[in-house]
Scaffold this motif. Sequence first.
Motif, PDB file in Angstrom:
ATOM      1  N   TYR A 228      45.307  22.380  31.186  1.00  0.00           N
ATOM      2  CA  TYR A 228      46.733  22.195  31.309  1.00  0.00           C
ATOM      3  C   TYR A 228      47.218  21.703  29.471  1.00  0.00           C
ATOM      4  CZ  TYR A 228      51.568  20.333  32.072  1.00  0.00           C
ATOM      5  OH  TYR A 228      53.057  20.124  31.932  1.00  0.00           O
ATOM      6  N   ALA A 229      46.286  20.986  28.934  1.00  0.00           N
ATOM      7  CA  ALA A 229      46.716  20.391  27.572  1.00  0.00           C
ATOM      8  C   ALA A 229      46.662  21.742  26.576  1.00  0.00           C
ATOM      9  CB  ALA A 229      45.631  19.186  27.127  1.00  0.00           C
ATOM     10  N   VAL A 230      45.746  22.578  26.844  1.00  0.00           N
ATOM     11  CA  VAL A 230      45.538  23.783  25.879  1.00  0.00           C
ATOM     12  C   VAL A 230      46.617  24.493  26.288  1.00  0.00           C
ATOM     13  CG1 VAL A 230      44.264  26.065  25.740  1.00  0.00           C
ATOM     14  CG2 VAL A 230      42.929  23.734  26.088  1.00  0.00           C
ATOM     15  N   GLY A 231      47.121  24.876  27.480  1.00  0.00           N
ATOM     16  CA  GLY A 231      48.268  25.672  27.610  1.00  0.00           C
ATOM     17  C   GLY A 231      49.486  24.819  27.088  1.00  0.00           C
ATOM     18  N   LYS A 265      58.675  39.396  23.149  1.00  0.00           N
ATOM     19  CA  LYS A 265      58.006  38.717  21.840  1.00  0.00           C
ATOM     20  C   LYS A 265      56.728  38.803  21.870  1.00  0.00           C
ATOM     21  CE  LYS A 265      62.257  35.798  20.864  1.00  0.00           C
ATOM     22  NZ  LYS A 265      62.730  34.643  20.717  1.00  0.00           N
ATOM     23  N   PHE A 266      55.929  38.622  23.023  1.00  0.00           N
ATOM     24  CA  PHE A 266      54.350  38.322  22.954  1.00  0.00           C
ATOM     25  C   PHE A 266      54.143  39.186  24.305  1.00  0.00           C
ATOM     26  CE2 PHE A 266      55.734  34.785  20.841  1.00  0.00           C
ATOM     27  CZ  PHE A 266      54.662  34.648  19.522  1.00  0.00           C
ATOM     28  N   PRO A 267      52.838  39.655  24.243  1.00  0.00           N
ATOM     29  CA  PRO A 267      52.392  40.475  25.505  1.00  0.00           C
ATOM     30  C   PRO A 267      52.601  39.681  26.697  1.00  0.00           C
ATOM     31  CG  PRO A 267      50.733  40.586  23.573  1.00  0.00           C
ATOM     32  CD  PRO A 267      51.738  39.438  23.259  1.00  0.00           C
ATOM     33  N   GLU A 268      52.569  40.171  27.754  1.00  0.00           N
ATOM     34  CA  GLU A 268      53.205  39.571  29.193  1.00  0.00           C
ATOM     35  C   GLU A 268      51.852  38.811  29.554  1.00  0.00           C
ATOM     36  OE1 GLU A 268      55.124  40.714  33.252  1.00  0.00           O
ATOM     37  OE2 GLU A 268      53.585  42.145  32.828  1.00  0.00           O
ATOM     38  N   HIS A 269      50.617  39.449  29.397  1.00  0.00           N
ATOM     39  CA  HIS A 269      49.280  38.748  29.936  1.00  0.00           C
ATOM     40  C   HIS A 269      49.076  37.453  29.395  1.00  0.00           C
ATOM     41  CE1 HIS A 269      47.169  40.762  26.272  1.00  0.00           C
ATOM     42  NE2 HIS A 269      46.546  39.725  26.315  1.00  0.00           N
ATOM     43  N   LEU A 270      49.597  37.396  27.871  1.00  0.00           N
ATOM     44  CA  LEU A 270      49.536  36.127  27.042  1.00  0.00           C
ATOM     45  C   LEU A 270      50.336  35.147  27.729  1.00  0.00           C
ATOM     46  CD1 LEU A 270      48.235  34.634  24.633  1.00  0.00           C
ATOM     47  CD2 LEU A 270      49.893  35.766  23.215  1.00  0.00           C
ATOM     48  N   LEU A 271      51.586  35.441  27.856  1.00  0.00           N
ATOM     49  CA  LEU A 271      52.358  34.348  28.356  1.00  0.00           C
ATOM     50  C   LEU A 271      52.024  33.903  29.857  1.00  0.00           C
ATOM     51  CD1 LEU A 271      55.762  36.267  27.099  1.00  0.00           C
ATOM     52  CD2 LEU A 271      54.681  34.492  26.125  1.00  0.00           C
ATOM     53  N   LYS A 272      51.536  34.934  30.790  1.00  0.00           N
ATOM     54  CA  LYS A 272      51.399  34.450  31.993  1.00  0.00           C
ATOM     55  C   LYS A 272      50.118  33.750  32.052  1.00  0.00           C
ATOM     56  CE  LYS A 272      52.485  38.569  35.150  1.00  0.00           C
ATOM     57  NZ  LYS A 272      52.082  39.830  35.617  1.00  0.00           N
ATOM     58  N   ALA A 273      49.245  33.810  30.970  1.00  0.00           N
ATOM     59  CA  ALA A 273      47.912  32.928  30.674  1.00  0.00           C
ATOM     60  C   ALA A 273      48.466  31.580  30.466  1.00  0.00           C
ATOM     61  CB  ALA A 273      47.024  33.594  29.858  1.00  0.00           C
ATOM     62  N   ILE A 274      49.623  31.331  29.590  1.00  0.00           N
ATOM     63  CA  ILE A 274      50.087  30.090  29.075  1.00  0.00           C
ATOM     64  C   ILE A 274      50.561  29.353  30.282  1.00  0.00           C
ATOM     65  CG2 ILE A 274      51.824  29.025  27.771  1.00  0.00           C
ATOM     66  CD1 ILE A 274      51.063  31.128  25.721  1.00  0.00           C
ATOM     67  N   ASP A 275      51.562  30.338  31.060  1.00  0.00           N
ATOM     68  CA  ASP A 275      52.073  29.606  32.432  1.00  0.00           C
ATOM     69  C   ASP A 275      51.054  29.204  33.440  1.00  0.00           C
ATOM     70  OD1 ASP A 275      54.828  29.877  31.147  1.00  0.00           O
ATOM     71  OD2 ASP A 275      54.859  32.017  32.282  1.00  0.00           O
ATOM     72  N   ALA A 277      47.932  28.145  32.715  1.00  0.00           N
ATOM     73  CA  ALA A 277      47.572  26.924  32.302  1.00  0.00           C
ATOM     74  C   ALA A 277      48.157  25.667  32.604  1.00  0.00           C
ATOM     75  CB  ALA A 277      46.966  27.124  30.944  1.00  0.00           C
ATOM     76  N   MET A 278      49.741  25.992  32.712  1.00  0.00           N
ATOM     77  CA  MET A 278      50.422  24.946  32.495  1.00  0.00           C
ATOM     78  C   MET A 278      50.891  24.954  34.061  1.00  0.00           C
ATOM     79  SD  MET A 278      52.658  24.795  28.998  1.00  0.00           S
ATOM     80  CE  MET A 278      53.514  23.231  29.702  1.00  0.00           C
ATOM     81  N   GLU A 279      50.207  25.223  34.930  1.00  0.00           N
ATOM     82  CA  GLU A 279      50.778  24.993  36.359  1.00  0.00           C
ATOM     83  C   GLU A 279      50.780  23.572  36.772  1.00  0.00           C
ATOM     84  OE1 GLU A 279      52.093  26.720  39.045  1.00  0.00           O
ATOM     85  OE2 GLU A 279      52.015  28.670  38.495  1.00  0.00           O
ATOM     86  N   ASN A 284      46.287  24.874  41.176  1.00  0.00           N
ATOM     87  CA  ASN A 284      46.904  26.134  40.769  1.00  0.00           C
ATOM     88  C   ASN A 284      46.591  26.784  39.405  1.00  0.00           C
ATOM     89  OD1 ASN A 284      48.165  26.036  43.333  1.00  0.00           O
ATOM     90  ND2 ASN A 284      50.043  25.232  42.675  1.00  0.00           N
ATOM     91  N   ARG A 285      45.984  26.002  38.747  1.00  0.00           N
ATOM     92  CA  ARG A 285      45.697  26.193  37.332  1.00  0.00           C
ATOM     93  C   ARG A 285      44.351  27.082  37.278  1.00  0.00           C
ATOM     94  NH1 ARG A 285      45.924  20.430  35.271  1.00  0.00           N
ATOM     95  NH2 ARG A 285      47.997  19.844  36.356  1.00  0.00           N
ATOM     96  N   PRO A 286      43.899  27.542  35.972  1.00  0.00           N
ATOM     97  CA  PRO A 286      42.437  27.991  35.916  1.00  0.00           C
ATOM     98  C   PRO A 286      41.623  26.846  36.079  1.00  0.00           C
ATOM     99  CG  PRO A 286      43.786  28.949  34.147  1.00  0.00           C
ATOM    100  CD  PRO A 286      44.706  27.863  34.742  1.00  0.00           C
ATOM    101  N   GLN A 287      40.530  27.042  36.879  1.00  0.00           N
ATOM    102  CA  GLN A 287      39.780  25.895  37.126  1.00  0.00           C
ATOM    103  C   GLN A 287      38.708  25.806  36.087  1.00  0.00           C
ATOM    104  OE1 GLN A 287      40.145  23.579  40.138  1.00  0.00           O
ATOM    105  NE2 GLN A 287      42.315  24.581  39.389  1.00  0.00           N
TER     106      GLN A 287
END
Length: 299
Positions: A228-231, A265-275, A277-279, A284-287
């Motif tokens: 979460y903190a990385v996101g 502004k940024f690729p969709e997969h990058l933004l989805k990864a940030i979202d 990580a911040m669930e 619901n986050r990457p484990q």
Amino acid sequence: MAEYYDPQTYPKEWNYLQTGTIIDQYVVERELAHGGFSSVYLARQIADQVQVAIKEYLPRKFAHRTWNNMVVANNEEAAVLFKRGRVLFFEEAKVLSKLKHPNIVEVIGFFKANSTVYMVMTYDYGVTLDKLLKNRTVSVSEDFLLTLFNSLLAGLGHIHSQQFIHLDIKPSNILVRPGNDALLLDFGAIQSFPKSHLGKQSKVLTKGYSPVEQHNLSAQLGPWTDIYAVGASMRNCLENKTPVPALDRARQDTLVPAVKAFKRKFPEHLLKAIDWAMELQPENRPQSVAELQQALAGG
């Protein structure tokens, strides 16, 4: 002496070790950074003139430095907390000295002096991410984000593989070195996992970066907590401001998903990864770091 301590008349220059102070086998050059519990100095080894960073345990709430550089508790009540913190600081140094990785600050020694404890680290050239963003001295591109955070995740993955979690990832604890290579700093909140009940991590909380479970003493913490903190740190890079605190989001989530706010502004997969990580909810986050790395790669 502690009984004469008066914050109003206390000489401000005593807060830090002065340039030229000799401590153990080092001579202090200047202060590099300070927080509520410690200060970090640039120093030089007397024998070979090699530069190092030295972290000194001095929690200003509980203790102060006297005219002869001795660190003493402010009062009897504070003495208990000061001593407990001193033990934890030494434990941090011992753990870190075993966690060897190119993207983790390297501890090369620790010693006791002046009634407190010191940690000796290699000195790396770079600027912390918070300063780069504040001064707008970096162009936040897809390449910058992926290079910096993939190197950070490499170090974080190593920490997790040793059954530890960092619990204080934020831009001020990420040193950006030449080539946008990350060095993870400040392991004062480090905890082993899994464990049945949790204690001191509740004391180290940073608004915007600490997830909901870190505020709850009975919650299970794990790699997902650091993720979460990385996101949140990546999100800060996108908009140059601290994200909405997790507890505020839990009450009413006003954080616009990155995939919407930074569309095109940024690729969709990058933004989805940030979202991802911040669930808000840990499950619901990457484990694991590997899951987040795969998402950042577009997998």
